[in-house]
Structures are given as structure tokens and as C-alpha cells.
Design a protein around this motif. Structure first.
Motif, PDB file in Angstrom:
ATOM      1  N   GLN A  95     -35.283 -42.611   8.708  1.00 42.41           N
ATOM      2  CA  GLN A  95     -35.920 -42.085   9.910  1.00 42.41           C
ATOM      3  C   GLN A  95     -35.024 -42.295  11.117  1.00 42.41           C
ATOM      4  O   GLN A  95     -34.428 -43.363  11.288  1.00 42.41           O
ATOM      5  CB  GLN A  95     -37.276 -42.754  10.152  1.00 42.41           C
ATOM      6  CG  GLN A  95     -38.314 -42.417   9.093  1.00 42.41           C
ATOM      7  CD  GLN A  95     -39.684 -42.954   9.426  1.00 42.41           C
ATOM      8  OE1 GLN A  95     -39.879 -43.576  10.472  1.00 42.41           O
ATOM      9  NE2 GLN A  95     -40.649 -42.719   8.551  1.00 42.41           N
ATOM     10  N   GLU A  97     -35.358 -42.085  15.136  1.00 43.21           N
ATOM     11  CA  GLU A  97     -36.300 -41.987  16.262  1.00 43.21           C
ATOM     12  C   GLU A  97     -37.675 -41.540  15.800  1.00 43.21           C
ATOM     13  O   GLU A  97     -38.337 -40.699  16.416  1.00 43.21           O
ATOM     14  CB  GLU A  97     -35.740 -41.021  17.329  1.00 43.21           C
ATOM     15  CG  GLU A  97     -34.424 -41.472  17.917  1.00 43.21           C
ATOM     16  CD  GLU A  97     -33.847 -40.458  18.881  1.00 43.21           C
ATOM     17  OE1 GLU A  97     -34.428 -39.344  18.982  1.00 43.21           O
ATOM     18  OE2 GLU A  97     -32.830 -40.753  19.526  1.00 43.21           O
ATOM     19  N   GLY A  98     -38.093 -42.078  14.644  1.00 41.31           N
ATOM     20  CA  GLY A  98     -39.421 -41.787  14.126  1.00 41.31           C
ATOM     21  C   GLY A  98     -39.552 -40.520  13.321  1.00 41.31           C
ATOM     22  O   GLY A  98     -40.605 -40.252  12.735  1.00 41.31           O
ATOM     23  N   ASN A  99     -38.484 -39.740  13.227  1.00 45.99           N
ATOM     24  CA  ASN A  99     -38.516 -38.493  12.465  1.00 45.99           C
ATOM     25  C   ASN A  99     -37.841 -38.705  11.111  1.00 45.99           C
ATOM     26  O   ASN A  99     -36.701 -39.184  11.039  1.00 45.99           O
ATOM     27  CB  ASN A  99     -37.799 -37.374  13.236  1.00 45.99           C
ATOM     28  CG  ASN A  99     -38.474 -37.064  14.559  1.00 45.99           C
ATOM     29  OD1 ASN A  99     -39.699 -37.008  14.628  1.00 45.99           O
ATOM     30  ND2 ASN A  99     -37.678 -36.891  15.606  1.00 45.99           N
ATOM     31  N   THR A 100     -38.530 -38.323  10.038  1.00 41.51           N
ATOM     32  CA  THR A 100     -37.978 -38.468   8.689  1.00 41.51           C
ATOM     33  C   THR A 100     -36.907 -37.413   8.435  1.00 41.51           C
ATOM     34  O   THR A 100     -37.114 -36.222   8.735  1.00 41.51           O
ATOM     35  CB  THR A 100     -39.089 -38.343   7.633  1.00 41.51           C
ATOM     36  OG1 THR A 100     -40.080 -39.341   7.883  1.00 41.51           O
ATOM     37  CG2 THR A 100     -38.530 -38.523   6.230  1.00 41.51           C
TER      38      THR A 100
END
Length: 1321
Positions: A95, A97-100
Motif C-alpha cells: 500500500q 498512502e493507503g492505496n493498494t
């Protein structure tokens, strides 16, 4: 970083680096041909590199990872699963910045990913599939440092021993002082030893065992979870027995793993406690202290292994010997063994793979830009590798009786199989299809010929034309052909599907307009002559391929060509039908000869060589006639005009013409190339064409047998001698010319190509090592292996080629034994395979006159009567007839008689001797070499022990010695076209002395090769070998060691630990180790190279002289003068034998022996040897040459020392007292000086001879110069300024400029052991 991350082939950043700052990709055009070599422009591909930070669960500090913009996210996952601290995790996501991140995205496409970006590793919930993958990964980790898979030929693993030979990673070793070493070689390494042990082939067997972490790790019998437990999240159940003998039942759930209350007798899935571990390794660490301790040791051992030792190879490589291996419980292995019957691939969505669709779809991918071509070639190579693996497994299943036939009611030889969407057929004559061409012999040879045709059409890469995926598998004496399946082909009869070609060898012929257009293009490239035939309806049909080539339109609307066995013209030297057409010279040689089948065809390499030779001959003839015409015109003009105008500058046409011909007719320029000829013809075409010029071209075309009167046109009709084909106007002149052309090219093979092979051996540009390299060398020159007898006769006329004669005879015997073994195995029961193989080996290589079979008599007393004496087996191929025990009655005498007959029939060569022992002595062969060749050819794996094959009172082989049989595969090899262009352009630049441009091109080629092939491939090894050589030439020994170590490991992995290429890599590695100051490792590597060479051939071989010279010099540097002398004297003896007494190699040998004698105080012998060296130098180079003068100075110095020494001895004999012995002036040569001589005898010329400035060298290397001081550090007190002083070297008896062979800076072709350009200056 750990070792797992430092050099991991899967690590991002491996594929090169660029100058971009934003991770963008750029394609820029470079022109490697700008230096004047005429190469086409090459597109350089750059990808930017940067570092990212990875934060793993449980780790406080993130670690940095270098990546490139072209890498996929998935490759970061692979690095994490390879690192020591994260290798136990499999179910996670990355991930930013929180994005997979998507696993299949390129890093350049991810928004916000830049240098220094932090990526977090997030644990994900398990599914059943993920849980299975995790357990499999844990199993793989537990056996990651042992060699079980490599010996068993599984999982793409193979052997590598170089780090065991050097006692660890050479790059981490400290420099060893020569005086602290034990340099004594083993007895079997010493010159003159007849001992050929087998155990040293696999060194350090005690190091191969991994620390045991668990007693049992398996899936339990409680699987699958019952319905109510599935609703609670149970995925699967695992059973573990720890080293403490504690038994645990473990449940896998979406959150991880926990211990349950189940036992072997009672199912109780309740958890023991509420503790759930996301990784099975974490759980095992908690329940077993022994596991925690041993697993940590295992990870450390794993980290010490080079990354190239751990990754899977592209194709499975098998070992022909194996130590005793313990067979342990492994449920995953058992599951794989039985799951493969279903023929699905678990990691592919949809499970069952449509191989044909994958193969054809990858070939249809776009290829206009470099990124598109790279992606296309990577996909083609990956799918082809998977297909070869699946086809091999399927062929083994077919022979093992694990696949149901699609026609089970037919005779077993006629049965066909489908497994995993692959079609399998056997190498037998089904329905008398090949009755007129040799029956089963023709049916066996046809797939190999067809594979050559598939290779030709595949390499053309023509859009719109498709070939089948094809693999040949030889296993347990059977040949299996595996092919992808054309959509719809099984729904109709073949004669209904064929729209082009013939299904009955030309009796009925059909055609199709689309196929005509497609094959018209391919026929031009393949030099196939368009020709007309008449079918059974009296229709004239024009063909652009052989009549056997079939065109089938699949249900997918693709146009397929198959049955390409006659793509190339027939070999008329082995066709009785051509007897009336052969020349008297060929008839005198006994041609046409009888052969076992009539499918003999010529090779593509021969066609290319013939056309090239004829083209140069055509151009030379035209140029000479044109020159004469110009001279006549010039003379006429001179009479009319003044002399001034006649001296005008020559035009381009005349310049090229002068290069092609001399003033005298008949003289030939041996240096003319095809490019020169093409240049002349282009200039001729651009000039004003007159009638006289046309006549010149016509005359030149007729003189070389061109099929066209107006231009050079040589192409071949592959059907000229087809018995069932009715040719149109077969009495016409054109058809006669076509037949003559086919006859001429076959004659060209005998009278030109075979002598070329012998000439290359005589000038030492070619040095065969074993049957593999001999076959490769002959095939590269277009010579089929059925000409081995002819080659042996030619070679026998030259005493200095005795080693080639021995290798050729050994290859004929090995191939004859292979033919007989295949027939022999067809009559063997499944239960008696190991006994039958060991009995065959005893009869083949043992000296016991009457070996007994180890088969229980009752097995052959059982009588089963069936129809025709056959037992049908619908599930498998093997037919067991208990009445047929013919193999038991085989004896050494009967087998030798069959071998002699087979060699006579196949190769027209008469073997001398009554038995194998006599033949081995007569032809100077070795039984261990014959055993190695036999096992490799036929896929036999023996127990690793010593085999005493010369004992007459005891048989040598027993059934326990036959450990396994493995498949031998043949398939096409896809090339990375852009990388190949970079590689060859780089070689050309280097040969021109443009090292900077060459180094850049070779480095770029390495990046592209890695991008296409992955981590391991023979071409990558060749590229790394070249980069190592370049770094060594430029004085960067550290980088040379780094690249060469990778090249050695890779060659061992992808070609085999005893392959001839591996031997060459070991020798190069030893030289670089010596230059880097690691003398112990250098010696061990040279001992290994010498030992492996002795397994391939006996001591009488030119390569042995080179290896002995290297060993002798390194021992000399270590102060082991007596040992050094034995190797140097043997090298001198061999060089004298193979290069003649008047050779610079021999002069150097005398000089080295003289120097060694002087170091031990034997000045008289030293003087004699130096006199011999001086005589040769004076004869070859003249009295004023530097080498001659240096040798003269050495003689003077040695004479002074000898006189002084003798005077002191005489004084003692006279009884004079107070006779003192002042120290004699014996100065041991420096390591720098020894390195110079090592470079000379290995054909290496260092950078100081190349005209580059210091700044250029540093820019080229891109590294600091710390390594340059390596030799000086080891040398001790000697200042670097004194290295070049002539006086120091002369006192030690060493010439300042050692005699060097013609420098070979590079050797780019893979078979470096074979093609050797280092010859006497």
C-alpha cells in the motif's frame, strides 16, 4: 541488505538504469554502426532507477530497495518473499498512502511513487488457495538449502558447486598469502594419473544437507473441513510433528493459523487457545524451540547461497549422478504427483490451459516499438517454457501408463494421447504411413526433421502464418512427440482439414490462394524453389513448400502449417534414387550410401553456407569480367584522349571491384565477405546498365548454377526426389537444373564443409571437447551426424588431430549404443527396468565376460498366453510380454558385435577390435567418458560412487546403481532479437577497439536479455562472461570477479555442472581470482576445470596444455616449484604434440620450464630449455625481435649463474677450505609478472595496449580504482614503479613482453570451448 536482496535476480533494479528523474521511460536511437562497421542503427532503451522504502509488519525501521520504472509491483512481492526477514510472509498487499497497489502494474504508472516513497506491507486474510500457497511456501523454505529437488530434477532446480569449490562466496573471501596455503593437488589431478574418480564431481556432499526443522509437515486426513466448520472459517487442517516428538493439529483460517484439539483418532476443531498467528512460521517458532533454533540456522545458510542458486531455471536440467537421497513424507509432493493426472495448472485462472491459443496469441502481440517487442518476446519465452515443462510431464505420464489413450482399442504402438490440451504420439510407423521410407526408423526420424522445419518457420516470424508448439521427448527408450492442438482438428478427418499440400506424399495435392500468398513470402527467405506438380486429377498445382507440408485452417481462422519434415532439400548422398545423378568423384567415395530411412535432409546451416559461397563466387566472376571490360574501354579511351584525363579518380564501382579481384585471373582474395559482394552488386545496379554488363551477369550466373539467367538465384526444390510426386515437365531443363542443384549442395558438404571443419581443427580455431561440442561444431557447419565416419577418416590423416579422432569415434559408439538401447528397452518389463539397464551397462562398458542378470528366476517362469503373444494395456504404452526375455541373454560379445554393425550401417566406419576394451585402447578413449555420454544421451541417473569398469572378475553395475531415468527433450529456442542485435554490435565495437561503446552496448544487451529471459539463461551467461572479460581487461578485477561468478553459477545451473562451457567458465574465473589476489581459490578452480576436462576426454588434448600451464604458473606464484614443474613439463609435451616443435606456444613452454628449474637451482636444465626457446624465437621472429633478444639476455644470465655454481662445486671437490656460497642471483618473479604471462597464454591483452586515456578508462568503468592496487598489496614490498624494469624481469628469467597469442578480447558465442580464436601470432 541481506544476501537475498543484494543480488536477487527478481529484485527491481536488475534491468538496468537510466538518467530519468521522474521514473519515465525513454527510447533513444543510437547508431553502433557509426564507427564504420556498417551495422544498422539500434534503439537504446532506458529505464530510470530510484529507491523506495518498505515497511514490513513487526519491523520498526523500513528498509530501502532500489527499483526501476519498468518493474512490476509483483517483482517487489518476490523480493519480500526472498528476504531473510520477510520470506515467511506470502499473503500480503503493498500500500502506498493507503492505496493498494495492483500486482501487475508497472512502477512508472503508479501515481505518487517516487524516490524515497514509503510502501507498507499489509497482512491480508487467507483464502483456501492462499493458505495452500502459504503451506507450500513454508515447505519450500524448509528445503531451500538442500539439493533434493536439483538431484530429482524438480521445480526447475539444478546443481551449482562453484561456491563449494571456493569454500564460500569468492567476493567475500579475504586475500590469502601464498606461503600460508596447502596447494597440493589431489593425486587424480596430477599429470599422468590414470585415475578417473566420480565422487569429486559433486564436491562437499556433507555441506549439502539442510538442518532439520520438523519431522513431519503435512495436510491431515481431516481435510476438507466439514460444512459446519467451513461456516466457522476453517480452510484446511495441517499436521505437524516437531523435533521434540510433539504432535500438533493446526487449523488455517482467514486470520491465520492456530492449534486445535484434534488428534489422529478424534476430530475436535476447537482452538487450544485464542492465539492466531498470521504466519505458520511464527506459530512453529512458538511451539518448538528446536524449530526456532534450526530455522534461524537454515535462513542464514540460505542467505549465504547466491541468488542465482535459488531461482528456478527456464528448463529443467538433470544430473546423471546422484548421492543417496532420503525419501521423506511430503503431502504436497504427493498431491502434485496425482493432481497432474487431471492436467490443470493451479495458478492459472480457468485452470486448464489452452496451449495453442496461448502460443499463437503471444506471437500476435504488437512489435513495432522496443517496449512492445520486449513484452512480446517475454510472453513468447514464458509460454514456451511452460509448454515444454507441461509436455515433458505429459510424455513421462504417457510412457509410465498414467494417461488413457484416445484410441485404446488399437495396437499400443498406434495409440495416441491427449493430456492437458497437448497431443502426444509415439515414434512408431502408424498404419504403415512410412512403409516406403523406412518404417519405424523413418517414423522415429520424422519428428526431428519436422522440428527443424518448425524452427525455420518460427524464426521467420511471418505474420499470418502459424506453426504448432512442438516438443520431442525421449524417455525410457521411447520417443514421444508433443504438439499443441489446432482448434477443430479432432472433429474431422485430416484429409478433410487439409486445404494445402498432400496427406499421402504427393499422390493427391490441393492448394489454397491464401496459403499461396503466405508461403510465397516464406519460400523466398527459406530458399525454397516454387515448383509445379500434377495431382491425381491431372491438375497442375504450384507449391511454395514441400508437398508434405500441410495447410490447415483452424476453427480460430488461423492458417497453420504442419508436417514440415522436408522443409530443406534431401541429402542425395544417402538416397539410392540419386545414384545416376552423382558426380564420378562422389561415386568413387562410395556414394550414395545405404541408410536406414529415406527421410535424410540437409541442414539449414549448409544451405546458407552454400549460397554464401556461390554468391561470392558469382560476384567475383562478374567483377573480374567487368574489370576486363573496363580495361578494354579505358585503353580505347586513352588512345583518343590524353593521359591526363585517364588518371581521374576511380568511381565507387571500380573501388569495390578492385577489392574483389586481382589483376590476374584466377587469383582469389580469401578475405572477401558477403557484405563486400553485396556492395559491389549494389554499385553495379546503380551504374548504367549496358548490354555487355547483362551478358557478364548472365555468364557469372550460369557458372555458379543459378536457376535464373539474369540474376543470382539459388533456391531448392525439396520434392525433386520424392517418389510419389508427379512433376510438371520433369524432362525439362529447369527440372534437371533443380535436381543438379540439390546434388551439388550435397557434394559441397563432402568436398567443402568437412574439409573446412578439419582445417578449423588444424588451425585450432575449433577444439571439440566431447560429443556435445563435436555435434555443435558439425551442425554449425551444416554437417549431419551421419557423416561422422567421413569426418573420422579425414581427421585420421592428421596425427595432431588424434584427440578429435578419439572424440569422433567415441561419439559414433555412443550413438550406436543409444540406438541399440532403445530397441532393447522395448522388450523389458516394468518391474525389471533397473535390472535391465544395469545389465546393458555391464555388457556395454564392463570387462566381466559374462555378467549375470539380477532378476528373480520366477519372474521369467511366469507364462501368460495372449493373442499373438501380446498383452494389451489400454492405459499405457509399454507392452509386457513375459515370454520375451531376450534382454537377459545379451552378453558383452553380442552387444559389441551389434555396435560394430550399427556404426558400419549408420556412419560407414569400421571399428577395430574384438571388444570394448580393445577399442578403448585402440582409439584412446575413456570408459568414464563413454559412461557420461551414454547416461546424458539416454536420461539415466546413476548412484554417485566409484565404478571400476576394468575388473574382469567382478561385474561393475548393479540394479541399486540405477537411481532414476529422466527425459531428454528437444525443442526450439526463441531468441531475444533486440538483445542479440545489441550483443553483436557490442562485439564488433570491441573488436574495433571502441571499448566504451562496446561496453555500453553489451551492458544494454544484458538488461534486455534479463527482461526477456528472466534470471537464468545461457545467453545471459555468455553476456556476463563478456562483461567480466572487459572489466578484467580494464583492470577492474572486482567487477570481473562479480560478473564471472554469476556466469559460472548460471552456466552450471542451465547447462550442467560438467558441461564444456562450465569448464571454460571455471578457467576464466580462476584467472580473475589470481588477479584479485585469491590464489587458493584460483588453484581450486583450476583443479576443478582440469578434473572436469578429464571426465570429458583423456589428457591428450590441447585444452589440457592450457590448463596445465595455468596451474603451473599459479603454483609457481605460490612457491610450489616441484609441483609447478610437473604441470609445466606436461603442458610443454602437449603443446609440442599439437602445435609442432616450431610454435610460439612451445617456445613459451620451454621458457616457463627453464624459469622453474632456475628457481630450484637446476641451472643446467634451465639453460638447456632456454636454449630451445631462443632457437624457436630466432627461427620464427628473427634475431632482432624483442622476444629473441630478451631470451638471449635470459640465456646470458643463466649461463653466468650455472658457471658460478659449477666453479664452487669444483672448488669443493678439490678440497679447498673456506669455500663460501654467496647467495645466487635467483629472483622469484613477481605476481605481476606471472599475471602478465597468464594473460599471454590465455590470449588476453590488457588495457595498457589499447589507446585510451586514463580518464577514458575510468569513465568507461564507472568505478573507483581501488582494485588496481590489489596485486601490489599481495606482492609485498615491491613498489609499483619497478614492475616494468627490464632488469628485474631478466634476472628472474622472465621476458618483459611475454610471447602472446593473437589477443582475443572477447568471446561472445556460447560455445567458447569450441570456437577459439587464440592462435599463434
Amino acid at each position: 541488505m541481506t544476501a537475498g536482496e543484494k543480488d536477487s535476480p527478481t529484485e527491481p533494479g536488475m534491468n538496468g538504469s537510466g538518467d530519468g528523474e521522474d521514473g519515465s521511460t525513454a527510447a533513444t536511437e543510437k547508431k553502433p554502426g557509426a564507427g564504420g562497421d556498417g551495422n544498422p542503427p539500434v534503439v537504446m532503451f532506458e529505464d530510470a532507477s530510484f529507491c523506495i522504502k518498505i515497511q514490513a509488519p513487526g519491523q520498526q525501521q523500513p528498509f530501502e530497495l532500489p527499483v526501476t520504472s519498468l518493474e512490476l509491483v509483483q517483482e517487489i512481492n518476490q523480493v519480500l518473499m526472498d528476504r531473510e526477514d520477510t520470506c515467511h510472509r506470502t499473503c500480503f498487499s503493498l500500500q502506498l498512502e493507503g492505496n493498494t497497489l495492483d500486482n501487475f502494474s508497472e512502477l512508472k504508472s503508479i501515481e505518487g511513487l517516487k524516490d524515497g516513497a514509503l510502501i507498507k506491507v499489509v497482512e491480508e486474510p487467507y483464502t483456501i488457495r492462499e493458505a495452500k500457497c502459504h503451506v507450500r511456501h513454508v515447505r519450500d523454505l524448509l528445503k531451500s538449502v538442500d539439493y533434493a529437488d536439483a538431484y530429482n530434477g524438480q521445480e526447475g532446480m539444478s546443481l551449482s558447486f562453484v561456491n563449494l569449490v571456493t569454500a564460500g562466496d569468492i567476493l567475500e573471501n579475504k586475500k590469502g598469502k601464498p606461503d600460508s596455503l596447502d596447494c597440493t593437488p589431489p593425486d587424480f589431478i596430477m599429470p599422468g594419473s590414470k585415475e578417473r574418480p566420480l565422487l569429486p564431481l559433486n564436491p562437499g556432499l556433507q555441506e549439502l544437507k539442510a538442518p532439520k526443522c520438523l519431522k513431519v509437515l503435512t495436510l491431515t486426513g481431516w481435510n476438507p473441513p466439514p460444512g459446519n466448520r467451513k461456516l466457522h472459517g476453517d480452510l484446511l487442517y495441517i499436521y505437524v510433528v516437531t523435533l521434540e516428538d510433539k504432535k500438533y493439529h493446526i487449523t488455517a483460517c482467514p486470520l491465520g493459523f492456530y492449534i486445535n484439539h484434534s488428534t489422529d483418532e478424534e476430530f475436535n476443531p476447537r482452538p487450544v487457545n485464542n492465539k492466531i498467528y498470521h504466519s505458520l512460521i511464527d506459530l512453529l517458532n512458538q511451539i518448538s524451540p528446536a524449530f526456532k533454533r534450526n530455522f534461524a540456522i537454515l535462513l542464514k545458510k540460505r542467505a549465504f547461497k547466491h541468488p542465482f542458486e535459488r531461482v528456478m531455471g527456464p528448463y529443467q536440467v538433470y544430473s546423471w549422478v546422484t548421492p543417496p537421497m532420503e525419501h521423506l513424507v511430503d503431502s504436497i509432493r504427493g498431491e502434485d504427483a496425482f493432481a497432474t493426472r487431471l492436467g490443470y495448472e493451479e495458478h492459472i485462472p480457468g485452470q486448464t490451459r489452452d496451449w495453442n491459443e496461448e502460443i499463437q496469441t503471444t506471437r500476435e502481440l504488437p512489435r513495432k516499438t522496443l517496449p512492445e517487442r520486449l513484452m512480446r518476446e517475454r510472453a513468447i519465452f514464458k509460454v514456451h517454457g511452460d509448454f515444454v515443462g507441461a509436455a515433458t510431464r505429459g510424455a513421462m505420464a504417457v510412457i509410465d501408463g498414467n494417461v488413457m489413450a484416445i484410441n485404446p482399442g488399437d495396437d499400443t504402438k498406434m495409440q495416441m494421447f491427449i493430456w492437458n490440451n497437448i497431443f502426444f504420439s509415439l515414434g512408431f510407423d502408424v498404419k504403415d504411413h512410412y512403409k516406403e521410407f523406412g518404417g519405424d526408423a523413418a517414423a522415429y526420424a520424422a519428428p526431428a526433421c519436422d522440428l527443424q522445419g518448425v524452427k525455420a518457420y518460427t524464426n521467420l516470424d511471418q505474420e499470418g502464418l502459424y506453426t504448432l508448439g512442438t516438443v520431442l521427448v525421449d524417455y525410457r527408450g521411447y520417443r514421444v512427440t508433443a504438439q499443441s492442438i489446432i482448434p477443430g482438428i479432432l472433429e474431422r478427418e485430416q484429409d478433410q482439414s487439409v486445404v494445402y499440400g498432400s496427406v499421402d506424399f504427393g499422390k493427391t495435392v490441393v492448394t489454397d490462394d491464401k496459403y499461396r500468398d503466405l508461403l510465397k513470402k516464406s519460400s523466398s527467405n527459406l530458399k525454397i524453389k516454387p515448383h509445379k506438380v500434377v495431382n491425381n486429377k491431372d491438375e497442375v498445382i504450384e507449391l511454395f513448400s514441400s508437398v508434405d507440408c500441410k495447410g490447415i485452417i483452424g476453427n480460430d481462422k488461423r492458417y497453420y502449417v504442419l508436417d514440415l519434415l522436408r522443409t530443406y532439400p534431401p541429402d542425395t548422398n544417402y538416397l539410392p534414387a540419386s545414384a545416376d545423378d552423382l558426380s564420378p568423384q562422389m561415386k568413387e567415395k562410395g556414394y550414395p550410401k545405404q541408410y536406414k530411412h529415406k527421410l535424410t535432409t540437409l541442414r539449414q546451416e549448409l544451405i546458407e553456407a552454400y549460397i554464401e559461397t556461390k554468391y561470392i563466387e558469382f560476384v567475383r566472376k562478374a567483377a573480374y569480367e567487368f574489370q576486363q571490360l573496363r580495361l578494354k574501354q579505358a585503353q580505347a579511351e586513352d588512345k583518343e584522349k590524353g593521359e591526363e584525363e585517364s588518371k581521374e579518380k576511380k568511381d565507387e564501382l571500380e573501388v569495390r571491384m578492385d577489392k574483389l579481384v586481382s589483376n590476374k585471373e584466377g587469383e582469389k582474395n580469401a578475405d572477401i565477405s558477403t557484405d563486400d559482394a553485396k556492395g559491389f552488386m549494389k554499385a553495379l545496379g546503380e551504374s548504367e546498365i549496358e548490354e555487355s554488363t547483362r551478358e557478364i551477369v548472365k555468364a557469372a550466373a550460369r557458372s555458379v548454377g543459378s536457376l535464373s539467367d539474369t540474376e543470382f538465384d539459388i533456391s531448392f526444390n525439396p520434392d525433386v526426389y520424392q517418389p510419389f510426386v508427379t512433376h510438371f515437365e520433369k524432362e525439362g531443363e529447369e527440372f534437371k537444373a533443380e535436381k543438379q542443384l540439390v546434388v551439388d549442395v550435397a557434394e559441397f558438404l563432402v568436398f567443402h564443409q568437412v574439409p573446412v571443419f578439419v582445417r578449423d581443427c588444424l588451425n585450432h580455431s575449433l577444439t571439440p571437447v566431447d560429443g556435445i561440442t563435436l555435434t555443435e561444431a558439425l551442425h554449425n557447419r551444416g554437417i549431419n551426424m551421419r557423416y561422422l565416419g567421413r569426418v573420422a577418416e579425414q581427421v585420421q590423416q592428421h596425427p595432431q588431430l588424434s584427440f578429435v579422432h578419439s572424440i569422433t569415434v567415441a561419439e559414433m559408439i555412443s550413438r550406436a549404443a543409444k540406438h541399440l538401447y532403445q530397441k532393447y528397452m522395448h522388450n523389458v518389463e516394468h518391474m525389471s527396468l533397473s535390472q535391465a539397464i544395469s545389465h546393458f551397462l555391464n555388457c556395454y562398458l564392463g570387462s566381466h565376460p559374462s555378467p549375470h542378470t539380477q532378476v528373480m528366476s520366477e519372474e521369467f517362469q511366469r507364462k501368460k498366453k495372449s493373442k499373438g503373444g501380446k498383452v494389451k494395456n489400454k492405459a499405457g504404452v509399454l507392452v509386457y510380454n513375459h515370454d520375451n526375455s531376450e534382454w537377459i541373454s545379451e552378453t558383452p560379445k553380442t552387444l559389441w558385435k551389434k555396435i560394430v554393425e550399427d556404426v558400419q550401417n549408420h556412419y560407414d566406419f569400421k571399428l577395430e577390435g574384438d571388444n570394448m576394451d580393445t577399442a578403448v585402447e585402440t582409439y584412446h578413449m575413456q570408459k568414464i567418458s563413454l559412461l557420461r555420454a551414454f547416461c546424458k544421451k539416454l536420461g539415466i541417473q546413476l548412484m554417485l560412487r566409484e565404478y571400476y569398469m576394468d575388473l574382469r572378475h567382478k561385474q561393475c553395475f548393479y540394479e541399486e546403481d540405477i537411481v532414476n531415468t529422466f527425459p531428454v527433450t528437444k525443442h526450439i529456442h526463441h531468441k531475444a532479437t533486440d538483445a542479440y542485435q545489441f550483443f553483436t554490435s557490442g562485439q564488433n565495437k570491441i573488436q574495433q577497439g571502441l571499448l566504451r561503446e562496446g561496453y555500453e552496448l553489451i551492458g544494454e544487451a544484458l538488461n534486455l536479455l534479463t527482461n526477456v529471459y528472466g534470471a537464468l539463461h545461457p545467453e545471459i551467461a555468455a553476456c556476463m562472461r563478456l562483461l567480466a572479460r572487459l572489466n578484467y581487461i580494464m583492470g577492474d578485477y572486482g567487477e570481473a570477479l562479480n560478473f564471472q561468478q554469476k556466469a559460472v553459477i548460471m552456466t552450471e545451473r542451465v547447462l550442467g555442472v560438467d558441461h564444456p562451457n562450465t569448464i571454460t567458465e571455471y578457467a576464466h574465473f580462476a584467472l580473475y581470482c589470481f588477479a584479485g589476489g585469491q590464489i587458493p581459490s584460483a588453484l581450486q578452480l583450476m583443479y576443478r576445470a582440469r578434473y572436469l576436462s578429464l571426465l570429458c576426454h583423456d589428457e591428450d588434448h590441447p585444452n589440457m596444455a592450457l590448463y596445465d600451464s595455468n596451474i603451473g604458473l599459479i603454483l609457481h606464484a605460490a612457491g610450489q616449484y616441484e609441483l609447478s614443474l610437473s604441470f609445466l613439463e606436461n603442458a610443454l609435451k602437449l603443446n609440442t604434440r599439437f602445435y609442432g616443435t616450431q610454435s610460439l606456444k612451445v617456445a613459451m613452454g620451454y621458457h616457463l620450464v627453464a624459469r622453474t628449474h632456475s628457481c630450484i637451482g637446476d641451472f643446467r636444465t634451465a639453460l638447456q630449455n632456454e636454449k630451445e626457446a631462443y632457437t624457436i624465437y630466432k627461427s620464427l621472429l628473427g634475431e632482432k625481435h624483442d622476444r629473441t633478444q630478451e631470451s638471449s639476455e635470459c640465456l646470458r644470465h643463466l649461463t653466468e649463474q650455472a658457471v658460478e655454481f659449477q666453479r664452487r662445486i669444483n672448488d669443493i671437490y678439490k678440497g679447498e677450505k673456506n669455500v663460501s656460497f654467496p647467495p645466487l642471483q635467483i629472483q622469484v618473479p613477481s605476481l605481476v609478472n606471472i599475471l602478465q604471462i597468464l594473460n599471454a597464454i590465455n590470449g588476453i591483452e590488457l588495457i595498457q595496449w589499447v589507446q585510451l586515456s586514463k580518464e577514458d578508462v575510468e569513465k568507461l568503468r564507472g568505478v573507483d580504482t581501488n582494485n588496481r592496487a590489489t596485486i601490489e598489496e599481495i606482492d609485498g614490498d615491491q613498489p609499483s614503479e619497478t614492475k616494468s624494469k627490464p632488469s628485474d624481469d631478466l634476472k628472474s628469467g622472465v621476458p618483459t613482453s611475454a610471447p602472446t597469442e593473437q589477443p582475443v578480447l572477447v568471446n561472445g558465442s556460447a560455445p567458447s570451448h569450441t570456437e577459439n580464436n587464440a592462435v599463434d601470432s
